[in-house]
Structures are given as C-alpha cells and as structure tokens.
Scaffold this motif. Structure first.
Motif, PDB file in Angstrom:
ATOM      1  N   LEU A  24      27.120  13.595 -41.251  1.00 15.67           N
ATOM      2  CA  LEU A  24      26.853  14.156 -42.578  1.00 15.67           C
ATOM      3  C   LEU A  24      28.158  14.533 -43.271  1.00 15.67           C
ATOM      4  N   PRO A  25      28.195  14.474 -44.606  1.00 17.21           N
ATOM      5  CA  PRO A  25      29.421  14.855 -45.325  1.00 17.21           C
ATOM      6  C   PRO A  25      29.767  16.323 -45.072  1.00 17.21           C
ATOM      7  N   TYR A  26      30.987  16.555 -44.586  1.00 15.30           N
ATOM      8  CA  TYR A  26      31.415  17.896 -44.192  1.00 15.30           C
ATOM      9  C   TYR A  26      32.382  18.473 -45.218  1.00 15.30           C
ATOM     10  N   ILE A  27      32.117  19.707 -45.612  1.00 13.58           N
ATOM     11  CA  ILE A  27      32.999  20.445 -46.528  1.00 13.58           C
ATOM     12  C   ILE A  27      33.866  21.369 -45.688  1.00 13.58           C
ATOM     13  N   GLU A  28      35.152  21.061 -45.648  1.00 16.47           N
ATOM     14  CA  GLU A  28      36.100  21.849 -44.854  1.00 16.47           C
ATOM     15  C   GLU A  28      36.540  23.073 -45.642  1.00 16.47           C
ATOM     16  N   ILE A  29      36.562  24.214 -44.974  1.00 16.08           N
ATOM     17  CA  ILE A  29      37.068  25.447 -45.578  1.00 16.08           C
ATOM     18  C   ILE A  29      38.517  25.603 -45.136  1.00 16.08           C
ATOM     19  N   THR A  30      39.410  25.667 -46.086  1.00 11.51           N
ATOM     20  CA  THR A  30      40.842  25.718 -45.770  1.00 11.51           C
ATOM     21  C   THR A  30      41.357  27.157 -45.824  1.00 11.51           C
ATOM     22  N   ASN A  31      40.791  28.014 -44.970  1.00 11.04           N
ATOM     23  CA  ASN A  31      41.293  29.379 -44.862  1.00 11.04           C
ATOM     24  C   ASN A  31      41.920  29.557 -43.487  1.00 11.04           C
ATOM     25  N   LEU A  32      42.372  30.737 -43.181  1.00 15.58           N
ATOM     26  CA  LEU A  32      43.098  30.952 -41.935  1.00 15.58           C
ATOM     27  C   LEU A  32      42.264  30.672 -40.695  1.00 15.58           C
ATOM     28  N   LEU A  33      40.986  31.060 -40.681  1.00 16.18           N
ATOM     29  CA  LEU A  33      40.172  30.816 -39.492  1.00 16.18           C
ATOM     30  C   LEU A  33      39.990  29.321 -39.261  1.00 16.18           C
ATOM     31  N   ILE A  46      39.042  19.180 -32.864  1.00 14.11           N
ATOM     32  CA  ILE A  46      40.032  18.331 -32.183  1.00 14.11           C
ATOM     33  C   ILE A  46      39.845  18.392 -30.665  1.00 14.11           C
ATOM     34  N   ASN A  47      39.757  19.593 -30.122  1.00 10.00           N
ATOM     35  CA  ASN A  47      39.650  19.765 -28.671  1.00 10.00           C
ATOM     36  C   ASN A  47      38.366  19.188 -28.088  1.00 10.00           C
ATOM     37  N   ASN A  48      37.332  19.100 -28.908  1.00 10.68           N
ATOM     38  CA  ASN A  48      36.047  18.594 -28.432  1.00 10.68           C
ATOM     39  C   ASN A  48      35.740  17.191 -28.972  1.00 10.68           C
ATOM     40  N   GLU A  49      36.766  16.568 -29.543  1.00 12.42           N
ATOM     41  CA  GLU A  49      36.672  15.197 -30.049  1.00 12.42           C
ATOM     42  C   GLU A  49      35.486  14.999 -30.985  1.00 12.42           C
ATOM     43  N   LEU A  50      35.308  15.959 -31.888  1.00 15.86           N
ATOM     44  CA  LEU A  50      34.267  15.859 -32.904  1.00 15.86           C
ATOM     45  C   LEU A  50      34.894  15.254 -34.159  1.00 15.86           C
ATOM     46  N   ASP A  51      34.513  14.049 -34.457  1.00 19.80           N
ATOM     47  CA  ASP A  51      35.055  13.325 -35.609  1.00 19.80           C
ATOM     48  C   ASP A  51      34.147  13.556 -36.809  1.00 19.80           C
ATOM     49  N   MET A  52      34.351  14.705 -37.450  1.00 23.95           N
ATOM     50  CA  MET A  52      33.500  15.071 -38.580  1.00 23.95           C
ATOM     51  C   MET A  52      33.746  14.130 -39.758  1.00 23.95           C
ATOM     52  N   ASN A  53      32.741  13.983 -40.595  1.00 27.32           N
ATOM     53  CA  ASN A  53      32.808  13.142 -41.787  1.00 27.32           C
ATOM     54  C   ASN A  53      33.344  14.002 -42.948  1.00 27.32           C
ATOM     55  N   PHE A  54      34.668  14.220 -42.958  1.00 19.80           N
ATOM     56  CA  PHE A  54      35.278  15.093 -43.968  1.00 19.80           C
ATOM     57  C   PHE A  54      35.078  14.498 -45.356  1.00 19.80           C
ATOM     58  N   TYR A  55      34.497  15.305 -46.241  1.00 14.91           N
ATOM     59  CA  TYR A  55      34.114  14.843 -47.572  1.00 14.91           C
ATOM     60  C   TYR A  55      34.857  15.602 -48.673  1.00 14.91           C
ATOM     61  N   LEU A  56      34.903  16.929 -48.540  1.00 15.89           N
ATOM     62  CA  LEU A  56      35.565  17.797 -49.519  1.00 15.89           C
ATOM     63  C   LEU A  56      36.302  18.919 -48.794  1.00 15.89           C
TER      64      LEU A  56
END
Length: 128
Positions: A24-33, A46-56
């Motif tokens: 599904l299209p994933y909206i990444e939050i670009t904050n410190l957490l 990254i550590n769990n090799e989850l290749d998210m469908n980065f959309y926004l």
C-alpha cells in the motif's frame, strides 16, 4: 504508542502486521522518531527488510492524517494524532510486529510564567 492509520476504503483489520501492508502507498513521517533514533521506524523497516511502498513524505502527523482522510495512503501515527482522527474516514490498526514508543522531555525553569504552564508540567510529570 503508534498505530497504522489507513483510509476506510482499504478495509484493514484492527490488528495488522506491517509485512501485510507493504504494497500500500506509505506516507513517511520525517520527524526525529521516524528517522534518527535507534528505535526509529525507518531503522525498523531496514532491519526487518520491510520494503515499504514509499509514496509521500510529511513532517507532520496531522498533515499525514489529513491525506489519509482523503483516501490516500497509510502511515504510522502517534496516539495523540490518532485520538483526533475521524473514524468515519479512517481505520486505526494496532501494529502486531512491534511497538514504536516515544517520550516527551521537559525542563522546569525556576520561575514558571503561568498557571497554565505549571499545569502542563504537572501533567507531563503524571505521565511518567
């Protein structure tokens, strides 16, 4: 705590595994957490090799919630933002893979300017 938030039309269950929504299209939050801490969401992907469908990308939980409300994408949002979500438009799912936690830190100055400020610090102290 953080939850996965999605538009109603995605029909996601109340409990999900992240691997089941990678497409599904994933909206990444670009904050410190999401970016910099050792327990960050991005490090988890990254550590769990989850290749998210980065959309926004968004630097705001509220902005991401508004986009999702319009029927676009999924995101991992904090409990405070989820509390403001309109359940007529979005589903909020528990993430079963892991729990993304966060903390709030505050320093109390010697001279607190107002009762509201003092009440806020007392509220924070109760959350510990």
């Amino acid at each position: 705590k953080h939850f996965l938030v999605s538009p109603k039309e995605y029909n996601l269950k109340k409990e999900i595994y992240l691997q089941d929504v990678m497409h599904l299209p994933y909206i990444e939050i670009t904050n410190l957490l999401s970016l910099y801490s050792d327990s960050s969401i991005m490090n988890y992907f990254i550590n769990n090799e989850l290749d998210m469908n980065f959309y926004l990308k968004s630097d705001s939980y509220s902005a991401a919630l508004s986009i999702i409300k319009e029927g676009i994408g999924i995101s991992i949002l904090d409990d405070n933002t989820c509390a403001r979500a309109d359940n007529k438009f979005v589903n909020i799912s528990d993430i079963l893979d892991t729990e993304f936690k966060y903390g709030v830190s505050a320093m109390i100055k010697k001279d607190i300017g107002s009762n509201q400020c003092n009440d806020f610090f007392n509220f924070l102290a109760e959350q510990i």
